[in-house]
Scaffold this active site. Structure first.
Site, mmCIF file in Angstrom:
data_model
loop_
_atom_site.group_PDB
_atom_site.id
_atom_site.type_symbol
_atom_site.label_atom_id
_atom_site.label_comp_id
_atom_site.label_asym_id
_atom_site.label_seq_id
_atom_site.Cartn_x
_atom_site.Cartn_y
_atom_site.Cartn_z
ATOM 1 N N GLN A 275 0.857 -1.201 0.000
ATOM 2 C CA GLN A 275 0.000 0.000 0.000
ATOM 3 C C GLN A 275 0.888 1.246 0.000
ATOM 4 O O GLN A 275 0.612 2.229 -0.690
ATOM 5 C CB GLN A 275 -0.946 0.003 1.208
ATOM 6 C CG GLN A 275 -1.944 -1.149 1.235
ATOM 7 C CD GLN A 275 -3.081 -1.023 0.206
ATOM 8 O OE1 GLN A 275 -3.379 0.064 -0.291
ATOM 9 N NE2 GLN A 275 -3.712 -2.145 -0.106
ATOM 10 N N ARG B 119 0.452 9.772 -8.926
ATOM 11 C CA ARG B 119 -0.834 9.159 -8.612
ATOM 12 C C ARG B 119 -1.548 9.930 -7.500
ATOM 13 O O ARG B 119 -2.721 10.306 -7.621
ATOM 14 C CB ARG B 119 -0.580 7.717 -8.166
ATOM 15 C CG ARG B 119 -1.823 6.874 -7.940
ATOM 16 C CD ARG B 119 -1.477 5.557 -7.230
ATOM 17 N NE ARG B 119 -1.565 5.731 -5.789
ATOM 18 C CZ ARG B 119 -2.530 5.212 -5.012
ATOM 19 N NH1 ARG B 119 -3.465 4.440 -5.528
ATOM 20 N NH2 ARG B 119 -2.544 5.443 -3.710
ATOM 21 N N GLY C 16 -12.292 -0.812 -3.352
ATOM 22 C CA GLY C 16 -10.909 -1.236 -3.058
ATOM 23 C C GLY C 16 -10.184 -0.136 -2.318
ATOM 24 O O GLY C 16 -9.240 0.446 -2.828
ATOM 25 N N GLU D 220 -13.101 -3.002 1.036
ATOM 26 C CA GLU D 220 -11.786 -3.604 0.795
ATOM 27 C C GLU D 220 -11.860 -5.101 1.045
ATOM 28 O O GLU D 220 -12.332 -5.536 2.097
ATOM 29 C CB GLU D 220 -10.741 -2.954 1.704
ATOM 30 C CG GLU D 220 -9.377 -3.625 1.759
ATOM 31 C CD GLU D 220 -8.676 -3.719 0.403
ATOM 32 O OE1 GLU D 220 -8.776 -2.770 -0.404
ATOM 33 O OE2 GLU D 220 -8.033 -4.763 0.145
ATOM 34 N N GLU E 47 -18.174 -7.422 -4.932
ATOM 35 C CA GLU E 47 -19.188 -8.254 -5.592
ATOM 36 C C GLU E 47 -20.138 -8.886 -4.573
ATOM 37 O O GLU E 47 -21.259 -9.257 -4.916
ATOM 38 C CB GLU E 47 -18.515 -9.376 -6.405
ATOM 39 C CG GLU E 47 -17.803 -8.938 -7.679
ATOM 40 C CD GLU E 47 -16.392 -8.373 -7.446
ATOM 41 O OE1 GLU E 47 -15.972 -8.301 -6.262
ATOM 42 O OE2 GLU E 47 -15.741 -8.003 -8.429
ATOM 43 N N GLU F 61 -9.208 3.444 -7.335
ATOM 44 C CA GLU F 61 -7.933 3.372 -8.040
ATOM 45 C C GLU F 61 -7.759 1.911 -8.394
ATOM 46 O O GLU F 61 -7.286 1.121 -7.597
ATOM 47 C CB GLU F 61 -6.810 3.912 -7.158
ATOM 48 C CG GLU F 61 -5.608 4.306 -7.969
ATOM 49 C CD GLU F 61 -4.755 3.116 -8.358
ATOM 50 O OE1 GLU F 61 -5.128 2.398 -9.311
ATOM 51 O OE2 GLU F 61 -3.729 2.923 -7.712
ATOM 52 N N GLU G 280 -4.682 -7.111 -13.989
ATOM 53 C CA GLU G 280 -5.378 -7.312 -12.712
ATOM 54 C C GLU G 280 -6.890 -7.410 -12.896
ATOM 55 O O GLU G 280 -7.589 -7.886 -12.011
ATOM 56 C CB GLU G 280 -5.079 -6.201 -11.671
ATOM 57 C CG GLU G 280 -3.621 -6.066 -11.301
ATOM 58 C CD GLU G 280 -3.385 -5.030 -10.190
ATOM 59 O OE1 GLU G 280 -4.281 -4.773 -9.382
ATOM 60 O OE2 GLU G 280 -2.261 -4.496 -10.154
HETATM 61 N N1 LIG Z 1 -13.390 -6.896 -5.899
HETATM 62 C C1 LIG Z 1 -12.816 -6.200 -4.918
HETATM 63 N N2 LIG Z 1 -13.475 -5.925 -3.768
HETATM 64 C C2 LIG Z 1 -12.886 -5.219 -2.765
HETATM 65 N N3 LIG Z 1 -11.616 -4.776 -2.836
HETATM 66 C C3 LIG Z 1 -10.916 -5.027 -3.957
HETATM 67 C C4 LIG Z 1 -11.480 -5.729 -5.045
HETATM 68 N N4 LIG Z 1 -10.541 -5.834 -6.026
HETATM 69 C C5 LIG Z 1 -9.449 -5.205 -5.573
HETATM 70 N N5 LIG Z 1 -9.658 -4.709 -4.329
HETATM 71 C C6 LIG Z 1 -8.718 -3.945 -3.506
HETATM 72 O O1 LIG Z 1 -8.514 -2.726 -4.191
HETATM 73 C C7 LIG Z 1 -7.272 -2.162 -3.806
HETATM 74 C C8 LIG Z 1 -6.635 -1.576 -5.061
HETATM 75 S S1 LIG Z 1 -5.166 -0.647 -4.747
HETATM 76 C C9 LIG Z 1 -5.782 0.957 -4.338
HETATM 77 C C10 LIG Z 1 -5.869 1.201 -2.846
HETATM 78 C C11 LIG Z 1 -6.332 2.598 -2.434
HETATM 79 N N6 LIG Z 1 -7.646 2.911 -2.958
HETATM 80 C C12 LIG Z 1 -5.382 3.650 -2.906
HETATM 81 O O2 LIG Z 1 -5.701 4.357 -3.854
HETATM 82 O O3 LIG Z 1 -4.282 3.769 -2.358
HETATM 83 C C13 LIG Z 1 -6.476 -3.279 -3.143
HETATM 84 O O4 LIG Z 1 -6.334 -3.010 -1.769
HETATM 85 C C14 LIG Z 1 -7.331 -4.530 -3.373
HETATM 86 O O5 LIG Z 1 -7.265 -5.469 -2.317
#
Ligand SMILES: Nc1ncnc2c1ncn2[C@@H]1O[C@H](CSCC[C@H](N)C(=O)O)[C@@H](O)[C@H]1O
Ligand SMILES: Nc1ncnc2c1ncn2[C@@H]1O[C@H](CSCC[C@H](N)C(=O)O)[C@@H](O)[C@H]1O
Lengths: 360, 360
Positions: free
Chosen positions: B22, B31, B55, B77, B106, B120, B129
């Site tokens: 993270q 970013r 996420g 998350e 989901e 993001e 991904e």
């Molecule tokens: N289907 C899903 N449901 C919940 N979280 C998800 C997801 N797919 C990905 N993620 C989460 O989404 C994050 C993407 S990284 C971005 C993290 C944060 N928003 C930032 O901008 O710093 C990761 O922590 C990953 O675990």
């Protein structure tokens, strides 16, 4: 604890499907020489016999068994590597003897029981990967009551060591925390969010990574600063999965060097090819992964660091309580509890120190 | 194709559970600045509104949304990182606004629809991904008909580049094959097994690894030797998962440098924060991952190497047929087919060359 096969494949088996990884093992001379000698110097165990190779990989052990005169060899491999093993068997003209079966040893069936089970199942520090479970399963299902295990015995060792990596890892950990602290300041001033509440969990995460995860290392003998002790002895013919779920031992070690640093403990293993009591090997072979200058193996040793290192002297004595069990999240990885108590040669006793390590 | 959740977790989600990972994202200035500006320069989209952060990771975007005046923020998350996000929210005194929910987007339910979805979700070369699927799912379930997407638009780019890594990777590949050939000789002479039948599959495995796997790279602008072209434009408000399963484009590019080497193609993306037609951003923000000297990102660019490099001249023209689809074994990884045809400024046309790449 039931294991999800798909997850196990993603975490574990997948690497074995690469020839690159098989080649790493096939170029480990110490490993190769030991298995080669064990087979070709004990041909009486193979001549006209049926053999099962558990986890045949490239097929090498199955091919040697056939070359040593086996009547039939079942070569079982869980990954797609089985296809390459099949090609290799054919290219070496052994397709009438070696039958390659793609599948988990737990799932497949053989048409008969076998005289010999050969397998190279050893992970780092012997039990990482927990592949020996599969060999035990194969033995209980497919080995004749008179059958022989290759290898037949295994031992785990532990010894006090000195090493620069203790300092190095501490420096890396500290550098990482300095960076984190800069990041916390930055994030507050540039982006208005106070991250300091995460400093503790971050430092725990990094401590685990840098200081509590055992390290792969090829130690040399003079890094061993005290007597090595046996943590576990395994008779491959009789051991059960229950016997290896946990390894618990209380050992002692005496420091053998004057005025040196104790930086941690090194763990390694050896295995022996001795046949069985009623049918012993003509030529016993040992495969050791102990610290060595010339005969290092791809297993190296696992190093468990103490932080900070301790100044010790010849004659100081340790009592170590060692306990290794499987990680809950992944049964192929291990957690180690290592407690030690030190009795100085002066007679003074230092208080017990308890450490937690992860074999990842 | 149904996805095994346990496997997906082992392959994909697990890394996001580390603060270390993270932090890599949180220290990506380009970013951070883009998202920060997009929120705080468009407060009208957040003031008194409900927001969903898909996420949330450490919780950063949810916290900003709350600081910009949102009435309620749902921060979802999938990993244990949710616990840290919750701590962070509380430490920043936003627990009355931000609700952290641990679970897959989901699977979870919200008590209401939201005005804004912020996320993001971008992977290497935008779609690696496949996390955007989850954002689309969230949008279709939880965004009000009048709602706004943050970011609102995304584009994929491709450009011809020169780079030393083409030669370097070729050398690595060749070194690896030399070693293999030594290994084959050794194994025959020392251990009596002929491994030569595996030379072809080994070389294919290594070619895939060294030459056909796209590389992460931070290119600088003068490595781009021709015009960059757009491969795909996405409107985040209307795109469907079907639209992004496959990216197919036929583009052209003109070489802009005299007497240079074409070593491959570089791929990158940008996203825009424009609000929506009926409710546009007051201040449009762009986040680009294009080659840059000072403003590199943790995404870098993906490099697809041509072997051998081709000597090109200003005015030479390329036609590139690009097709990217998901890997069958892992829907979060990509396979790329990249065919190109070159029309020299002399008028001569070179035959089409077809290349396969893997984004791993
Ligand atoms: N289907 C899903 N449901 C919940 N979280 C998800 C997801 N797919 C990905 N993620 C989460 O989404 C994050 C993407 S990284 C971005 C993290 C944060 N928003 C930032 O901008 O710093 C990761 O922590 C990953 O675990
Ligand atoms: N339960 C199981 N069933 C079948 N194969 C297994 C297995 N567990 C591990 N393996 C396979 O066992 C091999 C161990 S590595 C040893 C390979 C080979 N026998 C050699 O000595 O070079 C790997 O290829 C792995 O995929």
């Amino acid at each position: 604890a039931s294991v999800d096969k798909g997850v196990d494949f993603a975490n574990y088996f997948c690497t074995y499907a690469f020839l690159y990884h098989q080649k790493d093992m096939l170029t480990d001379r110490v490993r190769m020489d030991a298995y080669y000698s064990s087979v070709f110097n004990n041909k009486q165990h193979f001549l006209g016999k049926t053999v099962l190779d558990v986890g045949t990989g490239s097929g090498i052990l199955a091919i040697w068994s056939a070359q040593a005169g086996a009547k039939k060899v079942y070569a079982v491999e869980a990954t797609k590597m089985a296809e390459h093993a099949r090609e290799l068997v054919r290219a070496n003209n052994l397709q009438d003897v070696v039958e390659v079966i793609e599948g988990s040893i737990e799932d497949i069936t053989l048409p008969e029981k076998v005289d010999v089970i050969i397998s190279e199942w050893m992970g780092y520090f012997l039990l990482r990967e927990s592949m020996f479970d599969s060999v035990i399963c194969a033995r209980d299902r497919w080995l004749k009551p008179t059958g022989v295990m290759y290898p037949s015995h295994a031992r785990m060792w532990l010894a006090p060591i000195r090493s620069d990596i203790a300092d190095q890892k501490m420096n890396e950990y500290e550098g990482c925390m300095d960076e984190w602290n800069g990041f916390v300041r930055e994030t507050k001033s540039s982006y208005g969010v106070d991250m300091s509440v995460l400093t503790k969990p971050f430092s725990e995460e990094q401590k685990k990574y840098y200081l509590q995860t055992s390290l792969w290392n090829n130690l040399v003998p003079n890094q061993v600063v005290g007597t090595a002790a046996i943590l576990k002895e395994i008779d491959c013919l009789t051991v059960t999965v229950d016997d290896i779920l946990k390894v618990e031992a209380s050992i002692s070690s005496t420091i053998s060097k004057e005025d040196t640093w104790l930086c941690g403990f090194g763990g390694w293993f050896d295995v022996h090819f001795k046949g069985r009591m009623e049918n012993p090997a003509e030529c016993e072979v040992e495969l050791t992964t102990a610290p060595s200058i010339e005969d290092g193996t791809h297993w190296g040793q696992q190093v468990f660091l103490l932080n900070p290192p301790i100044c010790v002297n010849e004659g100081d004595e340790f009592r170590v309580n060692f306990s290794m069990s499987r990680s809950e999240a992944n049964h192929r990885l291990m957690n180690v509890d290592l407690g030690y108590e030190m009795k100085l040669r002066s007679g003074k006793t230092l208080p017990t120190v308890q450490n937690k390590f992860y074999i990842e």
